[in-house]
Motif scaffolding. Structure first.
Motif, short mmCIF file in Angstrom:
data_model
loop_
_atom_site.label_atom_id
_atom_site.label_comp_id
_atom_site.label_asym_id
_atom_site.label_seq_id
_atom_site.Cartn_x
_atom_site.Cartn_y
_atom_site.Cartn_z
N GLY A 98 -6.94 45.87 -33.26
CA GLY A 98 -7.94 44.83 -33.03
C GLY A 98 -8.88 44.67 -34.21
O GLY A 98 -9.26 43.55 -34.56
N TYR A 99 -9.25 45.80 -34.83
CA TYR A 99 -10.16 45.74 -35.99
C TYR A 99 -9.51 45.01 -37.16
O TYR A 99 -10.15 44.21 -37.85
N ILE A 100 -8.23 45.25 -37.37
CA ILE A 100 -7.52 44.57 -38.46
C ILE A 100 -7.46 43.07 -38.20
O ILE A 100 -7.73 42.25 -39.09
N PHE A 101 -7.13 42.67 -36.97
CA PHE A 101 -7.03 41.24 -36.63
C PHE A 101 -8.40 40.55 -36.73
O PHE A 101 -8.46 39.34 -36.97
N SER A 102 -9.48 41.31 -36.52
CA SER A 102 -10.81 40.69 -36.54
C SER A 102 -11.14 40.09 -37.90
O SER A 102 -12.00 39.21 -37.99
N PHE A 103 -10.49 40.54 -38.95
CA PHE A 103 -10.76 40.00 -40.29
C PHE A 103 -10.11 38.63 -40.50
O PHE A 103 -10.30 38.01 -41.54
N LEU A 104 -9.35 38.17 -39.50
CA LEU A 104 -8.79 36.82 -39.56
C LEU A 104 -9.68 35.82 -38.83
O LEU A 104 -9.33 34.64 -38.74
N LEU A 105 -10.83 36.29 -38.32
CA LEU A 105 -11.72 35.43 -37.53
C LEU A 105 -12.96 35.03 -38.34
O LEU A 105 -13.37 35.73 -39.26
N ASP A 106 -13.55 33.91 -37.94
CA ASP A 106 -14.86 33.51 -38.45
C ASP A 106 -15.55 32.70 -37.36
O ASP A 106 -14.94 32.31 -36.37
N ASP A 107 -16.85 32.45 -37.54
CA ASP A 107 -17.65 31.76 -36.52
C ASP A 107 -17.67 30.24 -36.68
O ASP A 107 -18.37 29.55 -35.94
#
Length: 420
Positions: free
Chosen positions: A388-397
Motif C-alpha cells: 500500500g505504501y508503494i502504491f501511495s506514491f502514484l496518488l496526488d490530491d
C-alpha cells in the motif's frame, strides 16, 4: 447512533472463542461468519452508493437497519439448531448487507450538510462506527451473556431486538439538506448554485487513479481487520504465555477490555486523522498511516509483554479508523461532490475484499500453525502495508476530470471560484 450500532460488528472477536468452544467450530469455520459480514457489507455499500441519489438516505438506512436486525434473529435461530450454514446466512450475508446499506448513507449525507468541514464532519460520523465495539464488548454483550447464562442463541436474539429499537427510529430521521431557497424580491442576491454535473461516474471507475486509491484503501483495511478479527484471542494467548496461572474467565475479560479500548482508538482515529488530512493533505496522511503501521507490525511479531502488545494493537486500530475517515474527503476532492456517493460506495468494495482475505487467512494460520500464527499474521500485515505504501506514491490530491477543462473548472483550480 446508526453508525455506533452497526459498528458493533468490530466486536466479533468477543464471540469468536465462545462460539468455537460451545459449538465445536474451528477457527476458520467461525471467523468465516465475520468474513462474510464484511464482504457483503462492502458489496451492499457499493450498491447503496449507486442507489442513494435515487432512493434517498431514509429508505436505504431503514432497509439496512431491518436487514441488520433480522440477521441477528436468524443467527439466533441458527445457534438453536446448531446450523453453521444458516448462521452464515443470517449474521454474514443478511446482517452484513444491512451494515453496508446503513454505513454509506450517513457518511454521504453528512458531507452534504457540512460542505465546508467535510473532513471533520465525516470523521465524526464514522467515529461512531469505530466505537461501536465498545458498546457491544463492555455493555450489551456481557450483560446479556450473564442474563442468558451464556446461551448465545438468546444473546443474539436480544441483540437483534435492542438494535431494532434504536436503529429503526434513527433511520426515519435521516434526510438530505433542503435546496437553498431563491432570493426574496428586494433582498440580497444569493450566489447561484452550480449546475449538477451531467457526466456519469462510471468512466471514473475504470481509471488508473481510482484503481490505485482502491488498492491503497484495501491494503490498509486488510492489515487492520486481520487484527480486529482475532485481537481478543491474540491477547489472551500473549497473557497466557506471560502468566500461565490466569483462569480462562480472566483472560476473556482482558480480551473484552482490549476490544473496548481499541474501539475507542478506532473512533478517535477517525476524527484525528480526518483533521490532520484537512491540514496536511490526504495522500500524506495515507503514507503516514501505512509506514507507521509497518513498524508497529514488526514489533508485534515478537512482542511478549501483554501491555506493550495491547498499546500497539490500539495504535493499529487508530490507523485503521484513520483510513476510513480520510477516504471520503479524498474522493470528494479528486472526483467532486456530485459523483461522491457512487464512487465512495464502489471503493468500499475494497472493504469486502479485505474482510475475506485478512481474517480468513489468520483463521487458517491459527488452525494449521497454532504456535506461529501470531508471527505469521503480523508478517503478512507488513507485506500488505508495504504494498500500500508503494502504491501511495502514484496518488496526488489534484482534482480529476475527463476531457478538456471548462472555464469554470480552470477558475476553480486556481481558487477564483468555489463549487460544492
Amino acid at each position: 447512533m446508526l453508525q455506533m450500532c452497526l459498528g458493533t460488528v468490530y466486536a466479533w472477536s468477543f464471540f469468536q472463542t465462545m462460539l468455537a468452544r460451545q459449538y465445536g467450530w474451528n477457527n476458520t469455520e467461525t471467523v468465516l461468519s465475520f468474513c462474510l459480514a464484511i464482504f457483503f457489507l462492502g458489496i451492499s455499500a457499493g450498491w447503496a452508493g449507486q442507489m442513494l441519489p435515487k432512493w434517498g438516505p431514509r429508505v436505504l438506512a431503514l432497509t439496512g437497519s431491518v436487514l441488520f436486525c433480522a440477521g441477528y434473529v436468524i443467527a439466533s435461530l441458527a445457534l438453536q439448531l446448531d446450523n453453521v450454514t444458516l448462521f452464515y446466512l443470517g449474521y454474514g450475508v443478511i446482517g452484513g448487507a444491512g451494515i453496508g446499506m446503513g454505513y454509506v448513507t450517513p457518511v454521504v449525507t453528512v458531507a452534504k450538510w457540512f460542505p465546508d468541514m467535510r473532513g471533520l464532519a465525516t470523521g465524526i460520523v464514522v467515529m461512531g462506527f469505530g466505537v461501536g465495539a465498545l458498546l457491544l464488548s463492555k455493555v450489551l454483550a456481557p450483560f446479556l451473556v450473564v442474563r442468558a447464562d451464556s446461551d448465545l442463541a438468546t444473546v443474539f436474539l436480544w441483540l437483534g431486538i435492542v438494535f431494532a429499537c434504536i436503529l429503526i427510529p434513527c433511520s426515519l430521521m435521516l434526510s438530505n439538506p433542503e435546496e437553498e431557497p431563491a432570493a426574496k424580491p428586494g433582498g440580497p442576491a444569493r450566489a447561484a448554485k452550480p449546475p449538477p454535473e451531467t457526466e456519469s461516474a462510471r468512466p471514473y471507475l475504470f481509471t488508473g487513479r481510482f484503481a490505485v486509491m482502491w488498492l491503497v484503501f484495501f491494503f490498509n483495511i486488510a492489515a487492520g481487520i486481520s487484527v480486529i478479527s482475532f485481537q481478543s484471542e491474540l491477547l489472551q494467548e500473549v497473557w497466557g504465555l506471560s502468566d500461565p496461572s490466569l483462569e480462562p474467565a480472566v483472560l476473556a475479560e482482558y480480551g473484552a477490555t482490549l476490544i473496548a479500548v481499541s474501539s475507542v482508538c478506532n473512533g478517535v482515529g477517525r476524527i484525528l486523522w480526518a483533521w490532520l488530512s484537512d491540514r496536511f493533505g490526504r495522500v500524506t496522511i495515507f503514507r503516514v498511516l501505512l509506514a507507521s503501521q509497518m513498524i508497529v507490525f514488526g514489533v508485534l511479531m515478537s512482542e511478549t509483554n501483554p501491555w506493550v502488545f495491547s498499546v500497539l494493537v490500539c495504535y493499529v486500530l487508530l490507523c485503521f479508523g484513520g483510513g476510513f475517515a480520510t477516504m471520503p474527503s479524498f474522493i470528494l476532492e479528486v472526483f467532486g461532490a456530485q459523483k461522491m456517493s457512487r464512487i465512495y460506495g464502489t471503493i468500499l468494495t475494497a472493504w469486502s475484499a479485505a474482510g475475506i482475505s485478512g481474517p480468513l487467512f489468520v483463521g487458517y494460520l491459527k488452525d494449521v500453525y497454532p504456535d506461529r500464527a501470531v508471527m505469521y499474521c503480523f508478517l503478512i500485515g507488513i507485506l500488505m502495508l508495504g504494498a500500500g505504501y508503494i502504491f501511495s506514491f502514484l496518488l496526488d490530491d489534484e482534482r480529476m476530470r475527463l476531457g478538456r477543462p471548462t472555464l469554470a473548472h480552470t477558475l476553480e483550480r486556481y481558487g477564483l471560484v468555489k463549487t460544492t
